[in-house]
Write a protein that holds these residues in place. Structure first.
Motif, mmCIF file in Angstrom:
data_model
loop_
_atom_site.group_PDB
_atom_site.id
_atom_site.type_symbol
_atom_site.label_atom_id
_atom_site.label_comp_id
_atom_site.label_asym_id
_atom_site.label_seq_id
_atom_site.Cartn_x
_atom_site.Cartn_y
_atom_site.Cartn_z
ATOM 1 N N LEU A 362 10.842 -4.278 -19.452
ATOM 2 C CA LEU A 362 10.688 -6.009 -19.201
ATOM 3 C C LEU A 362 9.133 -6.339 -19.734
ATOM 4 O O LEU A 362 8.960 -7.340 -20.105
ATOM 5 C CB LEU A 362 10.930 -6.335 -18.046
ATOM 6 N N GLY A 363 8.116 -5.492 -19.445
ATOM 7 C CA GLY A 363 6.794 -6.028 -19.636
ATOM 8 C C GLY A 363 5.993 -6.383 -18.372
ATOM 9 O O GLY A 363 5.000 -7.043 -18.519
ATOM 10 N N ASP A 364 6.622 -6.482 -17.323
ATOM 11 C CA ASP A 364 6.124 -6.899 -16.156
ATOM 12 C C ASP A 364 5.696 -5.751 -15.002
ATOM 13 O O ASP A 364 6.288 -4.449 -15.369
ATOM 14 C CB ASP A 364 7.034 -7.652 -15.348
ATOM 15 N N THR A 365 4.675 -5.989 -14.509
ATOM 16 C CA THR A 365 4.405 -4.861 -13.415
ATOM 17 C C THR A 365 4.304 -5.332 -11.993
ATOM 18 O O THR A 365 3.999 -6.645 -11.812
ATOM 19 C CB THR A 365 2.820 -4.280 -13.723
ATOM 20 N N VAL A 366 4.923 -4.532 -11.023
ATOM 21 C CA VAL A 366 4.900 -4.952 -9.652
ATOM 22 C C VAL A 366 4.163 -3.746 -8.917
ATOM 23 O O VAL A 366 4.051 -2.539 -9.569
ATOM 24 C CB VAL A 366 6.092 -5.126 -9.415
ATOM 25 N N CYS A 367 4.011 -4.324 -7.627
ATOM 26 C CA CYS A 367 3.485 -3.125 -6.707
ATOM 27 C C CYS A 367 4.265 -3.256 -5.194
ATOM 28 O O CYS A 367 4.610 -4.514 -4.826
ATOM 29 C CB CYS A 367 2.088 -3.434 -6.286
ATOM 30 N N PHE A 368 5.010 -2.418 -4.562
ATOM 31 C CA PHE A 368 5.859 -2.524 -3.576
ATOM 32 C C PHE A 368 5.084 -2.439 -2.235
ATOM 33 O O PHE A 368 3.954 -1.509 -2.180
ATOM 34 C CB PHE A 368 6.800 -1.221 -3.602
ATOM 35 N N GLU A 369 5.480 -2.991 -1.487
ATOM 36 C CA GLU A 369 4.686 -3.296 -0.072
ATOM 37 C C GLU A 369 5.689 -2.406 0.988
ATOM 38 O O GLU A 369 5.189 -2.256 2.139
ATOM 39 C CB GLU A 369 4.466 -4.730 0.572
ATOM 40 N N ARG A 370 6.821 -2.412 0.493
ATOM 41 C CA ARG A 370 7.707 -1.479 1.704
ATOM 42 C C ARG A 370 8.939 -1.223 0.840
ATOM 43 O O ARG A 370 9.431 -2.069 -0.163
ATOM 44 C CB ARG A 370 8.164 -2.880 2.544
ATOM 45 N N ARG A 371 9.601 -0.174 1.413
ATOM 46 C CA ARG A 371 10.801 0.271 0.551
ATOM 47 C C ARG A 371 12.215 -0.110 1.185
ATOM 48 O O ARG A 371 13.099 -0.466 0.329
ATOM 49 C CB ARG A 371 10.820 1.910 0.823
ATOM 50 N N GLU A 372 12.207 -0.455 2.420
ATOM 51 C CA GLU A 372 13.395 -1.201 2.947
ATOM 52 C C GLU A 372 13.298 -2.160 4.066
ATOM 53 O O GLU A 372 12.802 -1.760 4.980
ATOM 54 C CB GLU A 372 14.451 0.117 3.540
ATOM 55 N N PRO A 373 13.733 -3.403 3.790
ATOM 56 C CA PRO A 373 14.050 -3.667 2.354
ATOM 57 C C PRO A 373 12.991 -3.675 1.405
ATOM 58 O O PRO A 373 11.678 -3.771 1.689
ATOM 59 C CB PRO A 373 14.331 -5.296 2.685
#
Length: 539
Positions: A362-373
């Motif tokens: 896609l060309g975007d970057t993200v960073c997760f703070e939690r896996r579930e949810p």
């Protein structure tokens, strides 16, 4: 058409509106409970196999042996990562716009013109009937999470105002019915169910307007007397609408014009630099802010107010993979799913969709703070970062630094751009040049620049190391831009309004140089001693 006539056409009995709103609240609670009950990774596994089965007889499906795909491992072994240029060259361009059977079995009725940046060639993203349904389901999910968290904030008792691009879509082939291309928001407006029209704004005759400045004026005039409950759009263009509304109504705050406003939906860019300004202009603490993360290729996530973070939507016909940013350029990068992601890692987003995109970068970057949810933060673009001198700044860090510098100096920012200025003599340090459009300027630009520098040093160790002694990187340069300056630049390139926006970061410096030349040629740069009135009024 007068505002009174439009209002009359959109009027629905108050008792009906209350009933509809109560019905939506029940839906919101059911939808939220269902998503809470099933792990997102399970939804995603089902989504991938369903998409593979649907497309196994397409050219792409045959070439990648979809008939034998039974597991995620099978799929990833058969399908490599691809970008838009590869899909366009190998699958869509040869018969464009008739791409039926190439990567998806059905003919797309629309192509969304991608406008994530103002540079590069226009992208034609197929929008199938299944993708239209996917986008509607995602949008309803976003509203469901909000209403479940705020049952008192009625939305269907008034009008929901979506400030998007023109719905004047362009036919790509004869007969002129389909396929058509245009702004994604225009496609969504054209496809909006008739049953929703009494609850949304603008009507078709206003949505069709292509002259952005004329359109915003008419929208302000028509909506000023309406019971707007929800407002959505790109923050920089919502500010333009606010200014027109204040001029039309003679009132200072948006809450005085729309006392029924309960929700502002924003997306397309980080909201942190805008938050204080929007609160000031709205003038009411009862209005909530909701972040969404849509893309022309598919809807990614929406804010769940219970967590205050974007939550990935797992069950709307889009399958997600995530590649660690440091591996994206590798021949065989690690490809993770929701069951494998790690907290705090920068990932490039990869999509497989019901519009025929398969492991599409896609060309975007993200960073997760939690896996579930799955809770995440949008952190920037894979091609929008600052590391011309080895400082390794990402978009999220720059956005937060601008917001904190503004808060520390009593300033409010409406837009900004930053890029490198390379040294002209050997051994001299480079620097970052910021062009900032203020609504309320700081008392001194130098103080703002020092705060910005200090915040970046706290956020990023590489930046802090490069700034020591001004040896590798000198202090940032901040130049103030007259109100309307960025809009003027966009207008000069035929990209004013809708979803168009100026890229915030430019690692190469070419766009930064172009902006500098334009601003100087149009006398749009302000000195540190410029009176505050020059910042507040539109030029």
């Amino acid at each position: 058409m007068s505002a009174a006539h439009i209002l009359e056409r959109l009027t629905a009995p108050r008792c009906v509106r209350r009933t509809v709103d109560a019905s939506f609240l029940r839906y919101a609670r059911r939808r939220t409970a269902a998503l809470d009950a099933q792990p997102a990774r399970c939804c995603q596994a089902k989504t991938l196999l369903r998409l593979v089965r649907q497309a196994q007889h397409t050219r792409f499906g045959r070439e990648h042996d979809f008939a034998r795909v039974r597991t995620l491992r099978d799929y990833q072994a058969s399908v490599p990562l691809r970008d838009y240029d590869t899909f366009w060259r190998d699958y869509w361009q040869p018969a464009f716009p008739h791409v039926q059977g190439a990567t998806w079995p059905d003919a797309p009725p629309y192509f969304a013109l991608s406008s994530g940046t103002t540079t590069g060639a226009t992208k034609y993203i197929p929008v199938t009937r299944q993708m239209l349904s996917s986008n509607r389901r995602a949008a309803l999910t976003a509203l469901a999470w909000f209403r479940a968290a705020h049952p008192e904030a009625q939305l269907f008792t008034g009008r929901m105002f979506f400030l998007g691009g023109s719905t004047d879509l362009t036919p790509l082939a004869a007969p002129a019915q389909f396929p058509k291309c245009g702004d994604l928001s225009g496609i969504a407006t054209e496809e909006a169910p008739a049953i929703l029209r009494p609850y949304t704004f603008p009507p078709r005759e206003l949505a069709l307007l292509t002259d952005w400045e004329q359109k915003v004026q008419h929208l302000a005039e028509a909506s000023a007397s309406m019971p707007i409950t929800l407002l959505g759009g790109v923050p920089s263009w919502l500010l333009v609408l606010f200014e027109r509304l204040r001029q039309v109504s003679g009132k200072e705050h948006i809450a005085e014009i729309w006392p029924s406003l309960r929700l502002l939906v924003h997306g397309g860019t980080k909201f942190d630099p805008y938050r204080a300004l929007f609160k000031q202009l709205i003038g009411c603490s009862d209005v909530h802010f909701l972040e969404t993360y849509p893309a022309s290729e598919g809807f990614i996530a929406a804010e769940d107010p219970r967590y205050g973070l974007l939550r990935l939507i797992p069950d709307h016909g889009v399958f997600f993979e995530f590649v660690p940013m440091e591996e994206l350029a590798n021949e065989r990068p690690t490809r993770l799913t929701l069951g494998d992601i790690e907290i705090g890692v920068q990932y490039a987003v990869v999509l497989t969709t019901c519009a025929g995109l398969w492991s599409y970068v896609l060309g975007d970057t993200v960073c997760f703070e939690r896996r579930e949810p799955p809770l995440l933060r949008f952190t920037g673009r894979t091609r929008q970062f600052l590391s011309a001198f080895g400082e390794h700044l990402i978009g999220e860090e720059v956005e937060r630094a601008v917001a904190e510098a503004a808060a520390a100096t009593g300033a409010t920012v409406s837009d900004f751009h930053v890029g490198p200025v390379f040294p002209e003599i050997a051994a001299a340090p480079g620097r970052h040049r910021y062009f900032v459009e203020f609504v309320q300027p700081p008392a001194a630009i130098g103080v703002f620049a020092r705060e910005l520098d200090a915040v970046l040093g706290r956020f990023n160790e590489d930046y802090r190391a490069h700034r020591i002694g001004d040896l590798a990187l000198s202090a940032p340069e901040v130049q103030s831009v007259k109100r309307g300056g960025f809009a003027s630049w966009l207008r000069s390139r035929g990209k004013l309004g809708g979803q168009h926006k100026v890229p915030r970061l430019d690692n190469a410096g070419t766009l930064t140089d172009d902006l500098a030349r334009w601003f100087r040629s149009q006398a749009l740069l302000l000195s540190d001693e410029t009176p505050a009135a020059a910042f507040i009024s539109f030029q």
